[in-house]
Scaffold this motif. Structure first.
Motif, PDB file in Angstrom:
ATOM      1  N   ASN A   1       0.800  -1.226   0.000  1.00  0.00           N
ATOM      2  CA  ASN A   1       0.000   0.000   0.000  1.00  0.00           C
ATOM      3  C   ASN A   1       0.833   1.276   0.000  1.00  0.00           C
ATOM      4  N   GLU A   2       2.108   1.149   0.309  1.00  0.00           N
ATOM      5  CA  GLU A   2       3.004   2.309   0.328  1.00  0.00           C
ATOM      6  C   GLU A   2       4.264   1.966  -0.458  1.00  0.00           C
ATOM      7  N   PRO A   3       4.817   2.942  -1.169  1.00  0.00           N
ATOM      8  CA  PRO A   3       6.043   2.660  -1.925  1.00  0.00           C
ATOM      9  C   PRO A   3       7.243   2.510  -0.994  1.00  0.00           C
ATOM     10  N   ASP A   4       8.040   1.485  -1.235  1.00  0.00           N
ATOM     11  CA  ASP A   4       9.282   1.329  -0.481  1.00  0.00           C
ATOM     12  C   ASP A   4      10.434   1.882  -1.328  1.00  0.00           C
ATOM     13  N   GLU A   5      11.646   1.812  -0.812  1.00  0.00           N
ATOM     14  CA  GLU A   5      12.804   2.367  -1.520  1.00  0.00           C
ATOM     15  C   GLU A   5      13.024   1.689  -2.869  1.00  0.00           C
ATOM     16  N   GLY A   6      12.729   0.385  -2.933  1.00  0.00           N
ATOM     17  CA  GLY A   6      12.897  -0.338  -4.192  1.00  0.00           C
ATOM     18  C   GLY A   6      11.940   0.165  -5.264  1.00  0.00           C
ATOM     19  N   ILE A   7      10.694   0.377  -4.887  1.00  0.00           N
ATOM     20  CA  ILE A   7       9.698   0.867  -5.840  1.00  0.00           C
ATOM     21  C   ILE A   7      10.039   2.290  -6.274  1.00  0.00           C
ATOM     22  N   VAL A   8      10.400   3.139  -5.331  1.00  0.00           N
ATOM     23  CA  VAL A   8      10.770   4.520  -5.658  1.00  0.00           C
ATOM     24  C   VAL A   8      11.970   4.519  -6.605  1.00  0.00           C
ATOM     25  N   SER A   9      12.944   3.666  -6.339  1.00  0.00           N
ATOM     26  CA  SER A   9      14.124   3.597  -7.200  1.00  0.00           C
ATOM     27  C   SER A   9      13.775   3.110  -8.598  1.00  0.00           C
ATOM     28  N   GLN A  10      12.851   2.168  -8.697  1.00  0.00           N
ATOM     29  CA  GLN A  10      12.432   1.683 -10.024  1.00  0.00           C
ATOM     30  C   GLN A  10      11.764   2.805 -10.817  1.00  0.00           C
ATOM     31  N   VAL A  11      10.904   3.586 -10.156  1.00  0.00           N
ATOM     32  CA  VAL A  11      10.240   4.707 -10.831  1.00  0.00           C
ATOM     33  C   VAL A  11      11.281   5.751 -11.246  1.00  0.00           C
TER      34      VAL A  11
ATOM     35  N   ASN B   1      19.530  18.422 -14.545  1.00  0.00           N
ATOM     36  CA  ASN B   1      18.511  19.232 -15.220  1.00  0.00           C
ATOM     37  C   ASN B   1      17.235  19.403 -14.416  1.00  0.00           C
ATOM     38  N   PHE B   2      16.944  18.438 -13.541  1.00  0.00           N
ATOM     39  CA  PHE B   2      15.658  18.478 -12.849  1.00  0.00           C
ATOM     40  C   PHE B   2      15.764  18.484 -11.334  1.00  0.00           C
ATOM     41  N   GLY B   3      16.975  18.310 -10.809  1.00  0.00           N
ATOM     42  CA  GLY B   3      17.162  18.332  -9.368  1.00  0.00           C
ATOM     43  C   GLY B   3      16.520  17.164  -8.645  1.00  0.00           C
ATOM     44  N   LEU B   4      16.257  16.090  -9.370  1.00  0.00           N
ATOM     45  CA  LEU B   4      15.640  14.909  -8.755  1.00  0.00           C
ATOM     46  C   LEU B   4      16.715  13.940  -8.290  1.00  0.00           C
ATOM     47  N   PRO B   5      16.388  13.139  -7.281  1.00  0.00           N
ATOM     48  CA  PRO B   5      17.374  12.164  -6.805  1.00  0.00           C
ATOM     49  C   PRO B   5      17.617  11.073  -7.847  1.00  0.00           C
ATOM     50  N   GLU B   6      18.797  10.536  -7.815  1.00  0.00           N
ATOM     51  CA  GLU B   6      19.128   9.394  -8.671  1.00  0.00           C
ATOM     52  C   GLU B   6      18.540   8.136  -8.049  1.00  0.00           C
ATOM     53  N   PRO B   7      18.197   7.133  -8.862  1.00  0.00           N
ATOM     54  CA  PRO B   7      17.735   5.864  -8.288  1.00  0.00           C
ATOM     55  C   PRO B   7      18.849   5.238  -7.449  1.00  0.00           C
ATOM     56  N   ASP B   8      18.478   4.629  -6.348  1.00  0.00           N
ATOM     57  CA  ASP B   8      19.449   3.980  -5.474  1.00  0.00           C
ATOM     58  C   ASP B   8      19.824   2.636  -6.084  1.00  0.00           C
ATOM     59  N   PRO B   9      21.085   2.456  -6.498  1.00  0.00           N
ATOM     60  CA  PRO B   9      21.474   1.207  -7.170  1.00  0.00           C
ATOM     61  C   PRO B   9      21.284  -0.035  -6.304  1.00  0.00           C
TER      62      PRO B   9
END
Length: 150
Positions: free
Chosen positions: A32-42, A60-68
């Protein structure tokens, strides 16, 4: 929107819509809630998309990089789809259909299989009038090549 509409509000947009962007993966994972893995995939999907347009996620967008650590190795969807096979089903299809091929169909199947077996990567076009059996030999060629590729 991220690339062409928003001006300097990319991080706020991400934070506001992160959960919505994660919903498909959350549903697939049964959470029901996104975990770090899901956020990283997105974030990885976003990164792939913006890089195809010559941008970078962070610069360019100031967004975090996916966590490898949380990113699963990915096989491109088209390759995954082309390699997911039910081998007994393929073998049954070959057995059921191969004896129905006429001599011209067998030439086409043989040509396809030679390309597969020898790694030639030929692109073979079948152009024939309606009712000549394209729907019988093309699936047989495809099935045999998938079976051999396993």
């Amino acid at each position: 929107m991220l690339m062409f509409i928003l001006r300097g509000e990319h991080l706020q947009f991400w934070e506001r819509h992160k959960r919505v962007l994660c919903e498909d993966l959350m549903h697939a994972a049964g959470v029901n809630e996104p975990d770090e893995g899901i956020v990283s995939q997105v974030l990885l999907e976003l990164k792939d998309y913006v890089e195809r347009h010559g941008f970078t996620l962070n610069e360019n967008f100031g967004l975090p990089e996916p966590d490898p650590i949380h990113v699963q190795p990915r096989i491109p969807h088209i390759i995954q789809h082309g390699t997911d096979h039910n081998i007994p089903e393929l073998e049954a299809h070959i057995t059921e259909t191969e004896h129905l091929l006429n001599d011209e169909h067998r030439v086409v199947v043989k040509t396809v299989m030679e390309s597969v077996d020898q790694g030639l990567g030929k692109m073979i076009a079948v152009d024939a009038s309606g009712g000549t059996g394209k729907h019988s030999h093309c699936p047989t060629s495809s099935t045999k090549s998938k079976h051999r590729a396993r």
